[in-house]
Motif scaffolding. Structure first.
Motif, PDB file in Angstrom:
ATOM      1  N   LYS A  86      -5.861  13.896   5.999  1.00  0.00           N
ATOM      2  CA  LYS A  86      -6.701  12.855   5.424  1.00  0.00           C
ATOM      3  C   LYS A  86      -6.032  11.487   5.343  1.00  0.00           C
ATOM      4  CE  LYS A  86      -9.030  16.283   2.502  1.00  0.00           C
ATOM      5  NZ  LYS A  86      -9.340  16.668   1.105  1.00  0.00           N
ATOM      6  N   THR A  87      -4.727  11.471   5.235  1.00  0.00           N
ATOM      7  CA  THR A  87      -4.052  10.201   4.998  1.00  0.00           C
ATOM      8  C   THR A  87      -2.617  10.258   5.479  1.00  0.00           C
ATOM      9  OG1 THR A  87      -3.600   8.539   3.290  1.00  0.00           O
ATOM     10  CG2 THR A  87      -3.228  10.820   2.698  1.00  0.00           C
ATOM     11  N   ILE A  88      -1.985   9.104   5.565  1.00  0.00           N
ATOM     12  CA  ILE A  88      -0.548   9.042   5.814  1.00  0.00           C
ATOM     13  C   ILE A  88       0.114   8.924   4.451  1.00  0.00           C
ATOM     14  CG2 ILE A  88       1.327   7.734   6.879  1.00  0.00           C
ATOM     15  CD1 ILE A  88      -0.698   6.771   8.969  1.00  0.00           C
ATOM     16  N   TYR A  89       0.621  10.034   3.962  1.00  0.00           N
ATOM     17  CA  TYR A  89       1.167  10.071   2.601  1.00  0.00           C
ATOM     18  C   TYR A  89       2.676   9.909   2.656  1.00  0.00           C
ATOM     19  CZ  TYR A  89       1.716  11.275  -2.296  1.00  0.00           C
ATOM     20  OH  TYR A  89       2.017  11.230  -3.634  1.00  0.00           O
ATOM     21  N   MET A  90       3.156   8.766   2.168  1.00  0.00           N
ATOM     22  CA  MET A  90       4.591   8.492   2.152  1.00  0.00           C
ATOM     23  C   MET A  90       5.026   8.026   0.765  1.00  0.00           C
ATOM     24  SD  MET A  90       5.523   6.780   5.824  1.00  0.00           S
ATOM     25  CE  MET A  90       5.162   7.629   7.371  1.00  0.00           C
ATOM     26  N   ASN A  91       4.548   8.749  -0.248  1.00  0.00           N
ATOM     27  CA  ASN A  91       4.947   8.453  -1.621  1.00  0.00           C
ATOM     28  C   ASN A  91       5.602   9.678  -2.245  1.00  0.00           C
ATOM     29  OD1 ASN A  91       5.310   6.983  -3.947  1.00  0.00           O
ATOM     30  ND2 ASN A  91       3.220   7.250  -4.685  1.00  0.00           N
ATOM     31  N   ASN A  92       6.399  10.368  -1.451  1.00  0.00           N
ATOM     32  CA  ASN A  92       7.015  11.612  -1.905  1.00  0.00           C
ATOM     33  C   ASN A  92       8.137  11.404  -2.918  1.00  0.00           C
ATOM     34  OD1 ASN A  92       5.575  13.546   0.028  1.00  0.00           O
ATOM     35  ND2 ASN A  92       6.371  11.986   1.405  1.00  0.00           N
ATOM     36  N   GLY A  93       8.621  10.170  -3.026  1.00  0.00           N
ATOM     37  CA  GLY A  93       9.621   9.866  -4.026  1.00  0.00           C
ATOM     38  C   GLY A  93       9.036   9.770  -5.423  1.00  0.00           C
ATOM     39  N   ALA A  94       7.703   9.742  -5.520  1.00  0.00           N
ATOM     40  CA  ALA A  94       7.017   9.738  -6.822  1.00  0.00           C
ATOM     41  C   ALA A  94       6.527  11.147  -7.119  1.00  0.00           C
ATOM     42  CB  ALA A  94       5.861   8.750  -6.820  1.00  0.00           C
ATOM     43  N   ILE A 113      -0.094  -5.343  -1.393  1.00  0.00           N
ATOM     44  CA  ILE A 113       0.202  -4.608  -0.161  1.00  0.00           C
ATOM     45  C   ILE A 113      -0.088  -3.119  -0.337  1.00  0.00           C
ATOM     46  CG2 ILE A 113       2.041  -3.912   1.435  1.00  0.00           C
ATOM     47  CD1 ILE A 113       1.227  -6.799   1.763  1.00  0.00           C
ATOM     48  N   VAL A 114       0.404  -2.544  -1.443  1.00  0.00           N
ATOM     49  CA  VAL A 114       0.228  -1.110  -1.688  1.00  0.00           C
ATOM     50  C   VAL A 114      -1.251  -0.765  -1.814  1.00  0.00           C
ATOM     51  CG1 VAL A 114       0.649   0.741  -3.349  1.00  0.00           C
ATOM     52  CG2 VAL A 114       2.507  -0.797  -2.696  1.00  0.00           C
ATOM     53  N   SER A 115      -1.992  -1.597  -2.523  1.00  0.00           N
ATOM     54  CA  SER A 115      -3.426  -1.362  -2.706  1.00  0.00           C
ATOM     55  C   SER A 115      -4.182  -1.436  -1.385  1.00  0.00           C
ATOM     56  CB  SER A 115      -3.989  -2.384  -3.694  1.00  0.00           C
ATOM     57  OG  SER A 115      -5.385  -2.264  -3.802  1.00  0.00           O
ATOM     58  N   LYS A 116      -3.885  -2.455  -0.586  1.00  0.00           N
ATOM     59  CA  LYS A 116      -4.582  -2.625   0.688  1.00  0.00           C
ATOM     60  C   LYS A 116      -4.224  -1.513   1.677  1.00  0.00           C
ATOM     61  CE  LYS A 116      -7.095  -6.205  -0.132  1.00  0.00           C
ATOM     62  NZ  LYS A 116      -8.590  -6.061  -0.139  1.00  0.00           N
ATOM     63  N   LEU A 117      -2.971  -1.104   1.684  1.00  0.00           N
ATOM     64  CA  LEU A 117      -2.571  -0.020   2.583  1.00  0.00           C
ATOM     65  C   LEU A 117      -3.292   1.278   2.226  1.00  0.00           C
ATOM     66  CD1 LEU A 117       1.276  -0.623   3.011  1.00  0.00           C
ATOM     67  CD2 LEU A 117      -0.473  -0.795   4.786  1.00  0.00           C
ATOM     68  N   GLU A 118      -3.451   1.532   0.930  1.00  0.00           N
ATOM     69  CA  GLU A 118      -4.143   2.764   0.546  1.00  0.00           C
ATOM     70  C   GLU A 118      -5.600   2.744   0.983  1.00  0.00           C
ATOM     71  OE1 GLU A 118      -4.670   5.809  -3.230  1.00  0.00           O
ATOM     72  OE2 GLU A 118      -3.224   4.164  -3.319  1.00  0.00           O
ATOM     73  N   GLU A 119      -6.216   1.561   0.950  1.00  0.00           N
ATOM     74  CA  GLU A 119      -7.599   1.449   1.453  1.00  0.00           C
ATOM     75  C   GLU A 119      -7.678   1.831   2.926  1.00  0.00           C
ATOM     76  OE1 GLU A 119      -9.100  -2.453   0.732  1.00  0.00           O
ATOM     77  OE2 GLU A 119      -8.850  -2.320  -1.458  1.00  0.00           O
ATOM     78  N   ILE A 120      -6.609   1.545   3.670  1.00  0.00           N
ATOM     79  CA  ILE A 120      -6.564   1.842   5.103  1.00  0.00           C
ATOM     80  C   ILE A 120      -6.171   3.302   5.354  1.00  0.00           C
ATOM     81  CG2 ILE A 120      -5.418   1.191   7.277  1.00  0.00           C
ATOM     82  CD1 ILE A 120      -5.024  -1.609   5.989  1.00  0.00           C
ATOM     83  N   GLY A 121      -5.625   3.953   4.332  1.00  0.00           N
ATOM     84  CA  GLY A 121      -5.246   5.358   4.474  1.00  0.00           C
ATOM     85  C   GLY A 121      -3.761   5.611   4.487  1.00  0.00           C
ATOM     86  N   VAL A 122      -2.978   4.658   3.971  1.00  0.00           N
ATOM     87  CA  VAL A 122      -1.521   4.806   3.915  1.00  0.00           C
ATOM     88  C   VAL A 122      -1.089   4.711   2.452  1.00  0.00           C
ATOM     89  CG1 VAL A 122       0.711   3.905   4.665  1.00  0.00           C
ATOM     90  CG2 VAL A 122      -1.285   3.716   6.175  1.00  0.00           C
ATOM     91  N   GLY A 157      -5.478   1.866  17.722  1.00  0.00           N
ATOM     92  CA  GLY A 157      -6.575   2.714  18.175  1.00  0.00           C
ATOM     93  C   GLY A 157      -6.564   4.113  17.593  1.00  0.00           C
ATOM     94  N   GLN A 158      -5.513   4.497  16.860  1.00  0.00           N
ATOM     95  CA  GLN A 158      -5.453   5.841  16.306  1.00  0.00           C
ATOM     96  C   GLN A 158      -6.523   6.015  15.233  1.00  0.00           C
ATOM     97  OE1 GLN A 158      -1.558   6.914  15.031  1.00  0.00           O
ATOM     98  NE2 GLN A 158      -0.592   6.434  16.974  1.00  0.00           N
ATOM     99  N   ASP A 159      -7.027   7.262  15.112  1.00  0.00           N
ATOM    100  CA  ASP A 159      -8.094   7.533  14.150  1.00  0.00           C
ATOM    101  C   ASP A 159      -7.689   7.161  12.734  1.00  0.00           C
ATOM    102  OD1 ASP A 159      -9.700   8.458  16.147  1.00  0.00           O
ATOM    103  OD2 ASP A 159      -9.160  10.567  15.874  1.00  0.00           O
ATOM    104  N   LYS A 160      -6.477   7.587  12.327  1.00  0.00           N
ATOM    105  CA  LYS A 160      -6.029   7.321  10.964  1.00  0.00           C
ATOM    106  C   LYS A 160      -5.296   5.992  10.851  1.00  0.00           C
ATOM    107  CE  LYS A 160      -3.629  11.055  10.323  1.00  0.00           C
ATOM    108  NZ  LYS A 160      -2.752  12.049   9.649  1.00  0.00           N
ATOM    109  N   GLY A 161      -5.023   5.378  11.973  1.00  0.00           N
ATOM    110  CA  GLY A 161      -4.160   4.209  11.937  1.00  0.00           C
ATOM    111  C   GLY A 161      -2.739   4.672  11.748  1.00  0.00           C
ATOM    112  N   PRO A 164      -3.998  -8.476  10.172  1.00  0.00           N
ATOM    113  CA  PRO A 164      -3.108  -9.639   9.953  1.00  0.00           C
ATOM    114  C   PRO A 164      -3.152 -10.167   8.521  1.00  0.00           C
ATOM    115  CG  PRO A 164      -4.342  -9.877  11.986  1.00  0.00           C
ATOM    116  CD  PRO A 164      -4.930  -8.700  11.289  1.00  0.00           C
ATOM    117  N   GLY A 165      -4.244  -9.967   7.792  1.00  0.00           N
ATOM    118  CA  GLY A 165      -4.358 -10.500   6.443  1.00  0.00           C
ATOM    119  C   GLY A 165      -3.406  -9.841   5.458  1.00  0.00           C
ATOM    120  N   LEU A 166      -2.766  -8.754   5.858  1.00  0.00           N
ATOM    121  CA  LEU A 166      -1.825  -8.071   4.943  1.00  0.00           C
ATOM    122  C   LEU A 166      -0.592  -8.925   4.681  1.00  0.00           C
ATOM    123  CD1 LEU A 166      -1.833  -4.326   6.062  1.00  0.00           C
ATOM    124  CD2 LEU A 166      -2.423  -5.211   3.813  1.00  0.00           C
ATOM    125  N   LEU A 167      -0.165  -9.720   5.651  1.00  0.00           N
ATOM    126  CA  LEU A 167       1.074 -10.487   5.488  1.00  0.00           C
ATOM    127  C   LEU A 167       0.794 -11.942   5.083  1.00  0.00           C
ATOM    128  CD1 LEU A 167       3.173  -9.194   8.516  1.00  0.00           C
ATOM    129  CD2 LEU A 167       3.460  -8.661   6.103  1.00  0.00           C
TER     130      LEU A 167
END
Length: 395
Positions: free
Chosen positions: A18-26, A338-347, A378-382, A392-395
Motif C-alpha cells: 500500500k505504501t513506501i513505509y520508511m518510518n521504522n525508527g518510530a 515535507i513529511v505531510s506531503k510525502l505521506e499524501e503521495i504514499g511515502v 511512472g511507477q504505480d506507487k511512486g 517540484p512543489g515539494l522543494l
C-alpha cells in the motif's frame, strides 16, 4: 541472501502493498506471523479460559521461549531479561532504582541531541542532587573518548544511545564500556535504534543495563519492550514497582524474588509477548547480518540519490560502518510540510530534531527496496526520491 528481494518476505508485511513505509525508527509494521501469534493467543484464552491451568502453563512456556530468543539476540542469560512496554520503562528502572547520593554524577551525551528516553530520566535526577556531566559532541554526534575517560574517574553511571535516533550514528559503545569498567562506573545503553537492525552483544559492549522496544526494528507489537539487567548489576537496583509476582513478605519484611521476577511486577501483556516472540523468531531466522546488509544497501542508495538534489542537505556520518540505515536530511521547506506531503503521495517518513535543526528522517528496513528509494515517476506507487522531481512543489 538478498533479503529485500525475497518475494515471500515482502508479502509477509502487508504495508509494502500500500505504501513506501520508511518510518521504522518510530514504529515498524508487524508481519503476518506476529498478527497470527497474537490472534492465536487470544483464541486459546477464549477456548480454555484466560486463568485456566492450561493457559497458565502455555504462558509459562511462552515467556521462557521469549527469553531464550532475547538471550540469543543480545548474548545474555535468560534470567537477565525483563519484559517491559518500552525503552523508556527500562531507562526509568535504572534512573529511579539506584540509591543516588547527593553529588553523584551521571555522564550523558549531547543533551537535547539525545533520545528523550535517555535524557529526561537523568535530567530529573537533578532534583536529588545528582549532577549531569555532558560529553561534548561533534557535528555527527560523536564524542571524544579522552573526555569520557576524564569524566568517568568521578562519575557513578554512564548512559549512551547505541545509535542516535535522529541521524543513526553508531556510538563507540565497546570502547566506552572498557572505560566504564576500568573506572567502576555503571554502564547503561539505550538500544532503541539498534536492536533488530545491527548486532547488539551485551558481553562485547560490557554494559550493565540495556533497554529497547519490540516495536521498532524488531517489528513486534506496540507496548512491548525489553530491559536487560546483568545479574551483578541487579543488586544495585531497588525495584521501582513491587507486587506479589516480584516479592514476598513476612510481617513488615519484604524479600524480593530472584531475577527476572524481581524487576517485573505486574506484567500481563501476554498477547504482546506472543507477538514479540514471533517477531524475534522471524528476525533471527532472516539473520541480523542479512538485515544489516539489506538496510545499508537501501540507505546508501537513498543517500546517493538525495545527495544529487539541489537544496537537500544530508546529516550523519557518510561512512556506512558508522551509521544504521537511518537517512536524515533537510530541505528548503519545513520538515512537517515535507513529511505531510510525502505521506499524501504514499511515502511515510518522520520529522525529528537534530539539536536545533528540524530534519526529515527516513528509516528503511529489510522489507524496503532500492527501487522504493529511487525509482521513477511512472511507477504505480511512486518512489521516495523520485517524488522530489515528479512533484517540484515539494522543494
Amino acid at each position: 541472501m538478498t533479503v529485500a528481494s525475497e518475494p515471500d518476505l515482502r508479502q509477509d508485511f502487508p504495508v509494502t502493498k500500500k505504501t513506501i513505509y520508511m518510518n521504522n525508527g518510530a514504529v515498524a509494521p508487524t508481519s503476518l506471523a506476529v498478527v497470527k501469534a497474537m490472534t492465536d493467543f487470544m483464541i486459546k484464552c477464549a477456548d480454555e479460559g484466560p486463568d485456566s491451568q492450561a493457559t497458565s502453563d502455555y504462558i509459562t512456556a511462552l515467556l521462557r521461549e521469549l527469553r531464550v530468543r532475547v538471550a540469543h539476540l543480545i548474548n545474555c542469560e535468560q534470567e537477565e531479561v525483563v519484559l517491559t512496554q518500552s525503552t523508556t520503562d527500562g531507562m526509568n528502572a535504572v534512573a529511579n532504582g539506584i540509591g543516588w547520593e547527593k553529588g553523584d554524577a551521571v555522564i550523558v551525551r549531547g543533551g537535547k541531541h539525545e533520545h528523550p528516553a535517555n535524557y529526561l530520566p537523568w535530567l530529573r535526577l537533578k532534583e536529588k542532587g545528582v549532577m549531569l556531566s555532558e560529553l561534548a559532541i561533534d557535528k555527527d554526534g560523536f564524542f571524544d573518548l579522552g573526555d569520557l575517560e576524564k569524566l568517568a574517574r568521578k562519575s557513578r553511571l554512564l548512559t549512551l544511545s547505541h545509535a542516535l535516533y535522529n541521524t543513526g550514528a553508531i556510538m563507540p559503545v565497546e570502547e566506552a564500556g572498557k572505560i566504564a569498567s576500568e573506572n567502576n562506573v555503571l554502564f547503561c545503553i539505550d538500544a532503541a535504534q539498534t536492536a533488530g537492525t545491527i548486532r547488539v552483544d551485551v558481553k562485547k559492549i560490557g554494559c550493565d543495563f540495556i533497554a529497547f522496544p519490540g516495536f521498532k526494528w524488531l517489528c513486534g507489537p506496540m507496548g512491548m519492550g525489553v530491559f536487560y539487567c546483568s545479574k551483578k548489576a541487579a543488586q544495585a537496583l531497588t525495584p521501582v514497582a513491587i507486587g506479589g509476582e516480584s516479592a514476598t513478605f513476612s510481617g513488615d519484611t519484604i524479600a524480593y524474588m530472584d531475577m527476572p521476577r524481581r524487576l517485573q511486577a505486574g506484567f500481563r501483556n501476554y498477547p504482546g509477548a506472543a507477538g514479540l516472540e514471533a517477531a524475534l523468531r522471524y528476525v533471527l531466522r532472516v539473520g541480523i547480518d542479512n538485515v544489516r546488509a539489506a538496510n545499508v544497501k537501501v540507505a546508501n542508495a537513498l543517500r546517493e540519490e538525495l545527495g544529487r538534489i539541489n537544496g537537500i542537505e544530508l546529516y550523519g556520518p557518510a561512512d556506512e560502518s558508522r551509521r544504521t540505515s537511518i537517512v536524515t536530511f533537510t530541505t528548503p521547506k519545513d520538515p512537517p510540510y515535507i513529511v505531510s506531503k510525502l505521506e499524501e503521495i504514499g511515502v511515510v517518513l518522520a520529522e525529528r530534531d537534530a539539536g536545533n535543526v528540524k530534519v526529515v528522517r527516513a528509516a528503511p528496513h529489510f522489507f524496503n527496496t532500492e527501487e522504493e528509494g529511487s525509482g521513477g515517476c511512472g511507477q504505480d506507487k511512486g518512489a521516495f526520491v523520485a517524488t522530489f522531481s515528479c512533484h517540484p512543489g515539494l522543494l
